[in-house]
Design a protein around this motif. Sequence first.
Motif, PDB file in Angstrom:
ATOM      1  N   GLN A 258       0.824  -1.209   0.000  1.00 26.55           N
ATOM      2  CA  GLN A 258       0.000   0.000   0.000  1.00 26.55           C
ATOM      3  C   GLN A 258       0.859   1.260   0.000  1.00 26.55           C
ATOM      4  OE1 GLN A 258      -3.486  -0.059   2.763  1.00 26.55           O
ATOM      5  NE2 GLN A 258      -2.735  -2.070   3.355  1.00 26.55           N
ATOM      6  N   ASP A 259       0.266   2.316  -0.510  1.00 24.04           N
ATOM      7  CA  ASP A 259       0.971   3.585  -0.646  1.00 24.04           C
ATOM      8  C   ASP A 259       0.910   4.372   0.681  1.00 24.04           C
ATOM      9  OD1 ASP A 259       2.334   5.617  -1.846  1.00 24.04           O
ATOM     10  OD2 ASP A 259       0.523   6.576  -2.672  1.00 24.04           O
ATOM     11  N   ILE A 260       1.498   3.773   1.712  1.00 24.58           N
ATOM     12  CA  ILE A 260       1.459   4.362   3.053  1.00 24.58           C
ATOM     13  C   ILE A 260       2.688   5.242   3.255  1.00 24.58           C
ATOM     14  CG2 ILE A 260       1.582   3.821   5.543  1.00 24.58           C
ATOM     15  CD1 ILE A 260       0.129   1.167   4.853  1.00 24.58           C
ATOM     16  N   VAL A 261       2.515   6.350   3.942  1.00 26.14           N
ATOM     17  CA  VAL A 261       3.634   7.281   4.169  1.00 26.14           C
ATOM     18  C   VAL A 261       4.800   6.516   4.826  1.00 26.14           C
ATOM     19  CG1 VAL A 261       2.417   8.133   6.210  1.00 26.14           C
ATOM     20  CG2 VAL A 261       4.324   9.437   5.336  1.00 26.14           C
TER      21      VAL A 261
ATOM     22  N   THR B 113       7.557   6.632   6.868  1.00 28.71           N
ATOM     23  CA  THR B 113       7.908   6.382   8.280  1.00 28.71           C
ATOM     24  C   THR B 113       6.876   5.482   8.950  1.00 28.71           C
ATOM     25  OG1 THR B 113       8.464   8.729   8.262  1.00 28.71           O
ATOM     26  CG2 THR B 113       8.758   7.561  10.341  1.00 28.71           C
ATOM     27  N   LEU B 114       5.614   5.739   8.656  1.00 25.65           N
ATOM     28  CA  LEU B 114       4.542   4.952   9.272  1.00 25.65           C
ATOM     29  C   LEU B 114       4.631   3.500   8.811  1.00 25.65           C
ATOM     30  CD1 LEU B 114       2.015   5.031  11.047  1.00 25.65           C
ATOM     31  CD2 LEU B 114       0.669   5.559   9.015  1.00 25.65           C
TER      32      LEU B 114
ATOM     33  N   MET C  71       5.289   0.237  11.187  1.00 21.06           N
ATOM     34  CA  MET C  71       4.330  -0.882  11.236  1.00 21.06           C
ATOM     35  C   MET C  71       5.057  -2.194  10.912  1.00 21.06           C
ATOM     36  SD  MET C  71       1.206   1.001   9.123  1.00 21.06           S
ATOM     37  CE  MET C  71      -0.113  -0.239   9.248  1.00 21.06           C
TER      38      MET C  71
ATOM     39  N   THR D 134       5.213   8.204  16.825  1.00 30.33           N
ATOM     40  CA  THR D 134       5.067   7.290  15.687  1.00 30.33           C
ATOM     41  C   THR D 134       4.609   5.912  16.153  1.00 30.33           C
ATOM     42  OG1 THR D 134       6.737   8.489  14.430  1.00 30.33           O
ATOM     43  CG2 THR D 134       6.279   6.245  13.724  1.00 30.33           C
TER      44      THR D 134
ATOM     45  N   LEU E 244       0.914   5.973  16.670  1.00 32.41           N
ATOM     46  CA  LEU E 244       0.216   5.988  15.376  1.00 32.41           C
ATOM     47  C   LEU E 244       0.348   4.651  14.643  1.00 32.41           C
ATOM     48  CD1 LEU E 244       1.083   9.589  14.101  1.00 32.41           C
ATOM     49  CD2 LEU E 244      -1.104   8.770  15.011  1.00 32.41           C
TER      50      LEU E 244
ATOM     51  N   ALA F 118      -2.716   2.479  13.421  1.00 33.62           N
ATOM     52  CA  ALA F 118      -2.840   2.099  12.007  1.00 33.62           C
ATOM     53  C   ALA F 118      -2.985   0.586  11.855  1.00 33.62           C
ATOM     54  CB  ALA F 118      -1.625   2.603  11.225  1.00 33.62           C
TER      55      ALA F 118
END
Lengths: 294, 294
Positions: free
Chosen positions: B27-30, B32-33, B37, B110, B113, B117
Amino acid sequence: MSEQVKSFIANNLPVVDAHLIHAIDNQDIVETLKKSMIYSLEAGGKRVRPMLLLAVLEEFGTPLEKGLDVACALEYIHTYSLIHDDLPAMDNDDLRRGKPTNHVVFGEATAILAGDALLTEAFRLIAASSDYSAEQKVELLQLLAESAGALGMVGGQLMDMEAEGKRVELEHLQTIHANKTGALLRFSILAGALLANADQRELQALTRYAEALGVLFQIQDDILDVTADSDQLGKTAGKDEAANKSTYPSLLTLEGALKERTQYHEQAIGALQTIEKADGLLKSFADYITFREN
Amino acid sequence: MSEQVKSFIANNLPVVDAHLIHAIDNQDIVETLKKSMIYSLEAGGKRVRPMLLLAVLEEFGTPLEKGLDVACALEYIHTYSLIHDDLPAMDNDDLRRGKPTNHVVFGEATAILAGDALLTEAFRLIAASSDYSAEQKVELLQLLAESAGALGMVGGQLMDMEAEGKRVELEHLQTIHANKTGALLRFSILAGALLANADQRELQALTRYAEALGVLFQIQDDILDVTADSDQLGKTAGKDEAANKSTYPSLLTLEGALKERTQYHEQAIGALQTIEKADGLLKSFADYITFREN
C-alpha cells in the motif's frame, strides 16, 4: 449559521449525543475504561461529521435513524484521534474545549486504552448494527477503515508531525489535510450517500462536495487561528504561528487564504447544483463550515 | 513440540509472515509509518494465533488460504497491542523479543500511530478481502471487534493495570486473562470454525477448547516466568515476582499452578474428543502451548 442549519442541529444533535453515550454506557465495560471513554465523548464539540452524515440523509429523504450507528462510529473515531493527539508524546495538550484532556484526568495509560477502545468500538457498532444489510456494513466498514487508517487520518497525522517546524509547499499541505481531516469528513458524506442509495452521478457530485468541504474546514481553521482570539475559539489562538506551522495564511498571506476559501466554497456549492434535491441543507452546511467563527 | 506441530508451523509460518508484510508494504502508506508498522510485524514471534486459526482449517479440511486474511488481521491486532503495551506510559519496555521496541526506534508518537494504524488495518483487511462472503465478513468483524475492544483485550489490559501491585483473587485473575489474552486466542479458534463451516456442536466444543487454551497459555507463561531463565525466554525472567504481580504460582504455589495446568489441559483435550475430525493437530497444539519452554 443559517436558521436551517441551526434548527437541524438543534433537532438532531441531542439524539446523536444520547446515542453516542448510550451505546457505550449500555455495555458491561470495566468501570475506569468506560468512564474515560465517556468523558471524552461528553466533552462535546460541534459533531460536524455526524451532522453532515445526517444532513445527506435529510436531503435524500432517508430516515435519519438509519444514519445513527454510523454517525456514532464516526464520532468515536474522531474522539479517539483527539485523545491520542493530545497525549504528551503527541501534541501534549492539557485542555480541549476548555476541559482537562483525557490523560490529565485518567492518566496516560488509560487514555491510550480509551482511544484504542473507541476505535475498536466504531467497527463493532457498525458490524453489530441492526440497521444495515451485510453488504452495506462491509462497504461502510471498508470505507471507514480506509478513511481512518494508514491511508487516511492516521497517515495524515504522521505527515503533519513530520512537517512540523518546516515550511512545506502548498501542495504538500493539502495532501496532509486531505488525509488528516479530509478523509473522515469525506467519509461522513459518502456514508450518507451510501445509506441514501445515491446513484453514481450523485455520488460523484457529493464526493466533489466532500473534498471541497474538507479543504474549507482546514482553511477556515487556519484563518481563525490568525484572526480570532482564544475566547472566541475556545482554544489558544495564534498557536500555528507560535509553532511555526505551515498554514494557508502563512503560505498564501491572509488575503490569499481568503481567496482560496472563496474558490473552494464555490466548488462545494457548484457540486451540489448538479443534484437537484441536495442544494438546500447541504449548501447551508457548506456556508456554515466556510464562515464559522469558531 | 510434536513433529506434527513442527512441520505444520514450518510449512505455514513463512506464508503468514510473507502475507503479513506484503499486505502493508503493497500500500501507498507514508514511509515512516509503513516502516514502523513493518518493523514490529517483522519482530516475529511465534504467531500462535494465526497458526491456531490455520490449524482449525486444516483439521476441517478447509483450504488454508481461506484463513490468511483473517490470520493476518489477528496478528495486526496482537502486534498493535504489543506496541502500545511497551510504551513508557504503559509497561515501559525497551526490548521485545531481543529487539528494541517500536517507540525506542521510531519515537513514541510514531509508535502510537503505528499501533492505531495496525488496529485499523486489521478491520480493513477483512472488509476488503476477496475470500469471504459479506455475511462472513460481518460475523468475523463483529467477533474480532468484540474480542479486541473494551469487552475483550483492551478491557483486560485495563483490569491488568489496575491489579498491578495488588494481590487479587484467583477468580479475578482469570477474568483479567480471559479478556487480556484469552479473547483474541478464542477468536483465532472461532474464526477458524466459522470459515470451516463447523456445525453448532463442533462450535461449542471448539469454544471450550479455546477457553481452556487461553488459560493454559497464561498459566504456562506464569510458570515459565518462575522456572525458566532469561536466555531461554528471550525476555527477562522473574519479572512477575519483581513487579509483585499476582500470578498462578504466586496465588497457588508452583505445585498448585502445575496442577491447574493439568486440569485445563485435560479440559482442552476432552473438548476435542467430541469432534472426531479434530483430535490430531489441535490436540498437538494444546500440548505445545501447555508444555512449551519459552
